[in-house]
Design a protein around this motif. Sequence first.
Motif, PDB file in Angstrom:
ATOM      1  N   UNK A  11       0.823  -1.215   0.000  1.00 16.43           N
ATOM      2  CA  UNK A  11       0.000   0.000   0.000  1.00 16.43           C
ATOM      3  C   UNK A  11       0.858   1.266   0.000  1.00 16.43           C
ATOM      4  N   UNK A  12       1.901   1.309   0.816  1.00 17.12           N
ATOM      5  CA  UNK A  12       2.741   2.510   0.847  1.00 17.12           C
ATOM      6  C   UNK A  12       3.566   2.622  -0.443  1.00 17.12           C
ATOM      7  N   UNK A  13       3.947   1.491  -1.014  1.00 14.66           N
ATOM      8  CA  UNK A  13       4.642   1.518  -2.305  1.00 14.66           C
ATOM      9  C   UNK A  13       3.719   2.082  -3.391  1.00 14.66           C
ATOM     10  N   UNK A  14       2.462   1.634  -3.405  1.00 11.53           N
ATOM     11  CA  UNK A  14       1.483   2.150  -4.367  1.00 11.53           C
ATOM     12  C   UNK A  14       1.236   3.639  -4.134  1.00 11.53           C
ATOM     13  N   UNK A  15       1.213   4.056  -2.881  1.00  9.86           N
ATOM     14  CA  UNK A  15       1.001   5.475  -2.561  1.00  9.86           C
ATOM     15  C   UNK A  15       2.159   6.325  -3.064  1.00  9.86           C
ATOM     16  N   UNK A  16       3.364   5.804  -3.019  1.00  8.09           N
ATOM     17  CA  UNK A  16       4.530   6.506  -3.571  1.00  8.09           C
ATOM     18  C   UNK A  16       4.301   6.831  -5.048  1.00  8.09           C
ATOM     19  N   UNK A  17       3.872   5.841  -5.816  1.00  3.67           N
ATOM     20  CA  UNK A  17       3.643   6.071  -7.245  1.00  3.67           C
ATOM     21  C   UNK A  17       2.428   6.965  -7.481  1.00  3.67           C
ATOM     22  N   UNK A  18       1.396   6.825  -6.671  1.00  5.50           N
ATOM     23  CA  UNK A  18       0.213   7.681  -6.810  1.00  5.50           C
ATOM     24  C   UNK A  18       0.565   9.136  -6.510  1.00  5.50           C
ATOM     25  N   UNK A  19       1.394   9.360  -5.511  1.00  5.52           N
ATOM     26  CA  UNK A  19       1.824  10.726  -5.188  1.00  5.52           C
ATOM     27  C   UNK A  19       2.616  11.334  -6.344  1.00  5.52           C
ATOM     28  N   UNK A  21       2.498  10.366  -9.598  1.00  6.97           N
ATOM     29  CA  UNK A  21       1.610  10.550 -10.752  1.00  6.97           C
ATOM     30  C   UNK A  21       0.706  11.771 -10.597  1.00  6.97           C
ATOM     31  N   UNK A  22       0.288  12.066  -9.385  1.00  8.89           N
ATOM     32  CA  UNK A  22      -0.594  13.209  -9.156  1.00  8.89           C
ATOM     33  C   UNK A  22       0.175  14.493  -8.842  1.00  8.89           C
ATOM     34  N   UNK A  23       1.509  14.413  -8.848  1.00  3.58           N
ATOM     35  CA  UNK A  23       2.377  15.565  -8.563  1.00  3.58           C
ATOM     36  C   UNK A  23       1.984  16.231  -7.249  1.00  3.58           C
ATOM     37  N   UNK A  24       1.747  15.415  -6.229  1.00  4.25           N
ATOM     38  CA  UNK A  24       1.309  15.900  -4.925  1.00  4.25           C
ATOM     39  C   UNK A  24       2.463  15.756  -3.928  1.00  4.25           C
ATOM     40  N   UNK A  25       3.174  16.857  -3.705  1.00  5.78           N
ATOM     41  CA  UNK A  25       4.346  16.822  -2.834  1.00  5.78           C
ATOM     42  C   UNK A  25       3.962  16.532  -1.385  1.00  5.78           C
ATOM     43  N   UNK A  26       2.808  17.016  -0.929  1.00 10.36           N
ATOM     44  CA  UNK A  26       2.376  16.717   0.437  1.00 10.36           C
ATOM     45  C   UNK A  26       2.166  15.220   0.610  1.00 10.36           C
ATOM     46  N   UNK A  27       1.536  14.615  -0.358  1.00 11.10           N
ATOM     47  CA  UNK A  27       1.314  13.173  -0.335  1.00 11.10           C
ATOM     48  C   UNK A  27       2.641  12.423  -0.371  1.00 11.10           C
ATOM     49  N   UNK A  28       3.566  12.905  -1.205  1.00 15.46           N
ATOM     50  CA  UNK A  28       4.888  12.286  -1.296  1.00 15.46           C
ATOM     51  C   UNK A  28       5.606  12.375   0.045  1.00 15.46           C
ATOM     52  N   UNK A  29       5.453  13.507   0.718  1.00 13.90           N
ATOM     53  CA  UNK A  29       6.096  13.677   2.013  1.00 13.90           C
ATOM     54  C   UNK A  29       5.615  12.688   3.057  1.00 13.90           C
ATOM     55  N   UNK A  30       4.358  12.265   2.958  1.00 15.34           N
ATOM     56  CA  UNK A  30       3.806  11.294   3.910  1.00 15.34           C
ATOM     57  C   UNK A  30       4.364   9.893   3.691  1.00 15.34           C
TER      58      UNK A  30
END
Length: 147
Positions: A11-19, A21-30
């Motif tokens: 799940x966290x690996x998938x979230x890395x790619x989703x962050x 793809x969506x160019x969401x730095x806040x999400x990437x930071x999490x």
Amino acid sequence: MTEIDVSAVEAVNAEFYAAFESADLDRMGLVWADGPHADDVVCVHPGWPLLRGRGTVLRSWALIMANTPYIQFVLTDTQVRISGDQAVVSCSEHIITAVDESADSLTAGGSVVTTNAFIRTDEGWRMWLHHGSPVLNREEEDDEDGH
């Protein structure tokens, strides 16, 4: 290695790619490790030097995201291995990207083999290392060899 841990790492690996793809730095930071692990964070983007430290790594993602109008990943050969409080995900990234905002500019962006390492923290699994290495296709290899 429990199925719960494997699912959490996936799940966290998938979230890395989703962050990304969506160019969401806040999400990437999490996704990335923080607190006592912040100084140990490491990232190697394809063709870049080694980056060390959470702040440096997140600044690199901000730069990449600001200069990437569109990116999408298709992951293959994904494998998860967990040992204690550390996990490693290896996979192949097949990248679709764009040179500008128009749908006409979509192109195959190549392939990258990747190792993503995670550490178990009080907040859950967090990325500790991302290392991507480009895969040369046969034509590129022939061109470099002069054949």
